[in-house]
Scaffold this active site. Structure first.
Site, PDB file in Angstrom:
ATOM      1  N   ALA A  18       0.800  -1.236   0.000  1.00 26.91           N
ATOM      2  CA  ALA A  18       0.000   0.000   0.000  1.00 26.91           C
ATOM      3  C   ALA A  18       0.827   1.278   0.000  1.00 26.91           C
ATOM      4  O   ALA A  18       0.290   2.367   0.155  1.00 26.91           O
ATOM      5  CB  ALA A  18      -0.952  -0.011   1.199  1.00 26.91           C
ATOM      6  N   SER A 146      -5.563 -10.208 -12.251  1.00 26.02           N
ATOM      7  CA  SER A 146      -5.148  -9.385 -13.389  1.00 26.02           C
ATOM      8  C   SER A 146      -5.746  -9.972 -14.665  1.00 26.02           C
ATOM      9  O   SER A 146      -6.010 -11.181 -14.740  1.00 26.02           O
ATOM     10  CB  SER A 146      -3.617  -9.407 -13.515  1.00 26.02           C
ATOM     11  OG  SER A 146      -3.206  -8.867 -14.758  1.00 26.02           O
ATOM     12  N   TYR A 158       3.628 -14.674 -13.771  1.00 25.38           N
ATOM     13  CA  TYR A 158       2.614 -13.733 -13.272  1.00 25.38           C
ATOM     14  C   TYR A 158       1.203 -14.202 -13.654  1.00 25.38           C
ATOM     15  O   TYR A 158       0.276 -14.163 -12.834  1.00 25.38           O
ATOM     16  CB  TYR A 158       2.921 -12.366 -13.879  1.00 25.38           C
ATOM     17  CG  TYR A 158       2.078 -11.213 -13.426  1.00 25.38           C
ATOM     18  CD1 TYR A 158       2.316 -10.575 -12.205  1.00 25.38           C
ATOM     19  CD2 TYR A 158       1.048 -10.712 -14.235  1.00 25.38           C
ATOM     20  CE1 TYR A 158       1.554  -9.481 -11.818  1.00 25.38           C
ATOM     21  CE2 TYR A 158       0.291  -9.623 -13.853  1.00 25.38           C
ATOM     22  CZ  TYR A 158       0.551  -9.003 -12.642  1.00 25.38           C
ATOM     23  OH  TYR A 158      -0.202  -7.925 -12.256  1.00 25.38           O
ATOM     24  N   LYS A 162      -1.722 -15.068 -11.068  1.00 28.81           N
ATOM     25  CA  LYS A 162      -2.978 -14.314 -11.060  1.00 28.81           C
ATOM     26  C   LYS A 162      -4.181 -15.222 -11.342  1.00 28.81           C
ATOM     27  O   LYS A 162      -5.282 -14.975 -10.838  1.00 28.81           O
ATOM     28  CB  LYS A 162      -2.908 -13.160 -12.065  1.00 28.81           C
ATOM     29  CG  LYS A 162      -1.917 -12.050 -11.665  1.00 28.81           C
ATOM     30  CD  LYS A 162      -2.160 -11.536 -10.258  1.00 28.81           C
ATOM     31  CE  LYS A 162      -1.579 -10.161 -10.010  1.00 28.81           C
ATOM     32  NZ  LYS A 162      -1.739  -9.746  -8.591  1.00 28.81           N
TER      33      LYS A 162
HETATM   34  P1  NAP Z   1       3.388  -1.319  -7.819  1.00 29.44           P
HETATM   35  O1  NAP Z   1       3.201   0.124  -8.185  1.00 29.44           O
HETATM   36  O2  NAP Z   1       4.618  -2.024  -8.281  1.00 29.44           O
HETATM   37  O3  NAP Z   1       3.212  -1.456  -6.246  1.00 29.44           O
HETATM   38  C1  NAP Z   1       3.317  -2.720  -5.628  1.00 29.44           C
HETATM   39  C2  NAP Z   1       3.597  -2.519  -4.162  1.00 29.44           C
HETATM   40  O4  NAP Z   1       3.724  -3.838  -3.568  1.00 29.44           O
HETATM   41  C3  NAP Z   1       4.909  -1.779  -3.905  1.00 29.44           C
HETATM   42  O5  NAP Z   1       4.727  -0.794  -2.921  1.00 29.44           O
HETATM   43  C4  NAP Z   1       5.826  -2.904  -3.447  1.00 29.44           C
HETATM   44  O6  NAP Z   1       6.848  -2.501  -2.542  1.00 29.44           O
HETATM   45  C5  NAP Z   1       4.868  -3.813  -2.729  1.00 29.44           C
HETATM   46  N1  NAP Z   1       5.426  -5.148  -2.535  1.00 29.44           N
HETATM   47  C6  NAP Z   1       6.134  -5.879  -3.421  1.00 29.44           C
HETATM   48  N2  NAP Z   1       6.521  -7.035  -2.879  1.00 29.44           N
HETATM   49  C7  NAP Z   1       6.057  -7.041  -1.613  1.00 29.44           C
HETATM   50  C8  NAP Z   1       6.143  -7.964  -0.545  1.00 29.44           C
HETATM   51  N3  NAP Z   1       6.804  -9.130  -0.662  1.00 29.44           N
HETATM   52  N4  NAP Z   1       5.554  -7.655   0.640  1.00 29.44           N
HETATM   53  C9  NAP Z   1       4.904  -6.476   0.779  1.00 29.44           C
HETATM   54  N5  NAP Z   1       4.781  -5.571  -0.189  1.00 29.44           N
HETATM   55  C10 NAP Z   1       5.355  -5.842  -1.383  1.00 29.44           C
HETATM   56  O7  NAP Z   1       2.173  -2.203  -8.397  1.00 29.44           O
HETATM   57  P2  NAP Z   1       0.670  -1.807  -8.804  1.00 29.44           P
HETATM   58  O8  NAP Z   1       0.670  -1.550 -10.259  1.00 29.44           O
HETATM   59  O9  NAP Z   1       0.119  -0.800  -7.867  1.00 29.44           O
HETATM   60  O10 NAP Z   1      -0.058  -3.223  -8.601  1.00 29.44           O
HETATM   61  C11 NAP Z   1      -0.765  -3.560  -7.420  1.00 29.44           C
HETATM   62  C12 NAP Z   1      -1.423  -4.915  -7.625  1.00 29.44           C
HETATM   63  O11 NAP Z   1      -2.289  -4.860  -8.758  1.00 29.44           O
HETATM   64  C13 NAP Z   1      -0.449  -6.037  -7.888  1.00 29.44           C
HETATM   65  O12 NAP Z   1      -0.895  -7.235  -7.296  1.00 29.44           O
HETATM   66  C14 NAP Z   1      -0.476  -6.157  -9.389  1.00 29.44           C
HETATM   67  O13 NAP Z   1      -0.057  -7.429  -9.817  1.00 29.44           O
HETATM   68  C15 NAP Z   1      -1.936  -5.884  -9.666  1.00 29.44           C
HETATM   69  N6  NAP Z   1      -2.212  -5.427 -11.024  1.00 29.44           N
HETATM   70  C16 NAP Z   1      -1.679  -4.275 -11.527  1.00 29.44           C
HETATM   71  C17 NAP Z   1      -1.974  -3.891 -12.831  1.00 29.44           C
HETATM   72  C18 NAP Z   1      -1.444  -2.628 -13.452  1.00 29.44           C
HETATM   73  O14 NAP Z   1      -1.719  -2.400 -14.627  1.00 29.44           O
HETATM   74  N7  NAP Z   1      -0.698  -1.792 -12.730  1.00 29.44           N
HETATM   75  C19 NAP Z   1      -2.819  -4.681 -13.623  1.00 29.44           C
HETATM   76  C20 NAP Z   1      -3.327  -5.858 -13.097  1.00 29.44           C
HETATM   77  C21 NAP Z   1      -3.032  -6.210 -11.785  1.00 29.44           C
HETATM   78  P3  NAP Z   1       8.275  -1.948  -3.076  1.00 29.44           P
HETATM   79  O15 NAP Z   1       7.981  -0.615  -3.641  1.00 29.44           O
HETATM   80  O16 NAP Z   1       9.141  -1.904  -1.860  1.00 29.44           O
HETATM   81  O17 NAP Z   1       8.743  -2.945  -4.103  1.00 29.44           O
END
Ligand code: NAP
Length: 257
Positions: A18, A146, A158, A162
């Site tokens: 978050a 996703s 991935y 998912k």
């Molecule tokens: P993001 O900007 O990369 O943010 C992910 C967050 O998760 C980061 O703050 C990261 O921390 C944290 N994280 C990673 N590994 C972790 C762990 N082991 N324990 C605790 N926290 C951890 O990603 P997002 O785009 O917001 O995506 C959020 C979710 O939506 C994910 O599950 C992603 O797969 C899903 N999603 C995203 C998209 C898209 O288009 N963006 C589409 C489909 C699904 P650090 O910064 O320290 O690495």
């Protein structure tokens, strides 16, 4: 329905990953909806600004550093949420990573890392939090899947994780329904965050061009914003959504199958 009507004072929500992106938008939204919010991320310091923002807006929040794939750390973090913010009866499994590569170049480390955060992480967090939900006779779990679950080049790890989360969601919905706990999944399409910026960098396309090309393929004519996903979480966790469980909703600006 206005945000005012969705307010649920007194309940505690946990959002993983978050500190930024979609997770940060979900945490802010749940704060506005009246939940005390635990902002979990790898780095506690990175989650603090989000927690401070929620508090500045009149809510309650706590930033906790935890690796969701670490069993002991997860148990300790969830216990700390219960002690300091209240029993966590809402959990959003949002933390995620990508380690994209074509199959022949994908390492076992890339595979394990992605499975560890998405699947093991969601499992450990849900197992720790369900205790408080079943005791309360009320709970909401929302898992971030996703559109990649349907298959996406370069994302064998991935996509498998998912898709796995969708089966996990449906199974928990079956097991936990009798305790007043609903479990649903959101499968976002292209959402503008650091994660999609990293994908653009990997394929060597400027992010603005990458987004414009994606928007052309999306029926509503734009890429998604983190707030689009936060609004869907807000729907799943509200009181009146108690008959909606085991569902996967694609939030992608158009149909997916
Ligand atoms: P993001 O900007 O990369 O943010 C992910 C967050 O998760 C980061 O703050 C990261 O921390 C944290 N994280 C990673 N590994 C972790 C762990 N082991 N324990 C605790 N926290 C951890 O990603 P997002 O785009 O917001 O995506 C959020 C979710 O939506 C994910 O599950 C992603 O797969 C899903 N999603 C995203 C998209 C898209 O288009 N963006 C589409 C489909 C699904 P650090 O910064 O320290 O690495």
């Amino acid at each position: 329905m206005s945000e005012q009507e969705t307010r649920q004072p007194g309940r505690t929500a946990v959002v993983t990953g978050a500190a930024r992106g979609i997770g940060a938008a979900i945490a802010r939204r749940l704060g506005r909806d009246g939940f005390a919010v635990a902002v979990l991320d790898l780095d506690e310091a990175a989650g603090k600004p989000v927690a401070e923002e929620i508090e500045a807006a009149g809510g309650r929040a706590l930033a906790i550093g935890v690796d969701v794939a670490d069993e002991q750390a997860v148990e300790a973090a969830v216990a700390r949420v219960a002690a300091e913010l209240g029993a966590p009866t809402v959990l959003v499994n949002n933390a995620g990573i990508i380690r994209d590569n074509l199959l022949f170049k994908m390492t076992a480390g890339d595979w394990d890392a992605v499975m560890g955060v998405h699947l093991r992480g969601a499992f450990l967090m849900s197992r720790a939090a369900q205790k408080y939900m079943t005791e309360a006779g009320w709970g909401r779990i929302v898992n971030l899947s996703s559109t990649s679950a349907l298959g996406n080049r370069g994302q064998a790890n991935y996509a498998a994780a998912k898709a796995g989360l969708q089966g996990f969601t449906k199974t928990l919905a079956i097991e936990l329904g009798r305790f007043g706990v609903t479990v649903n999944a959101i499968a976002p399409g292209f959402i503008e965050t650091d994660m999609t910026a990293a994908t653009a960098a990997r394929v060597g396309v400027p992010f603005e061009d990458f987004k414009a090309a994606a928007a052309k393929q999306i029926p509503v004519g734009r890429v998604g914003r983190p707030e689009d996903i936060a609004a869907t979480v807000s729907f799943f966790v509200r009181e009146e959504s108690s008959f909606v469980s085991g569902q996967v909703i694609y939030v992608a600006g158009g149909p997916c199958d």
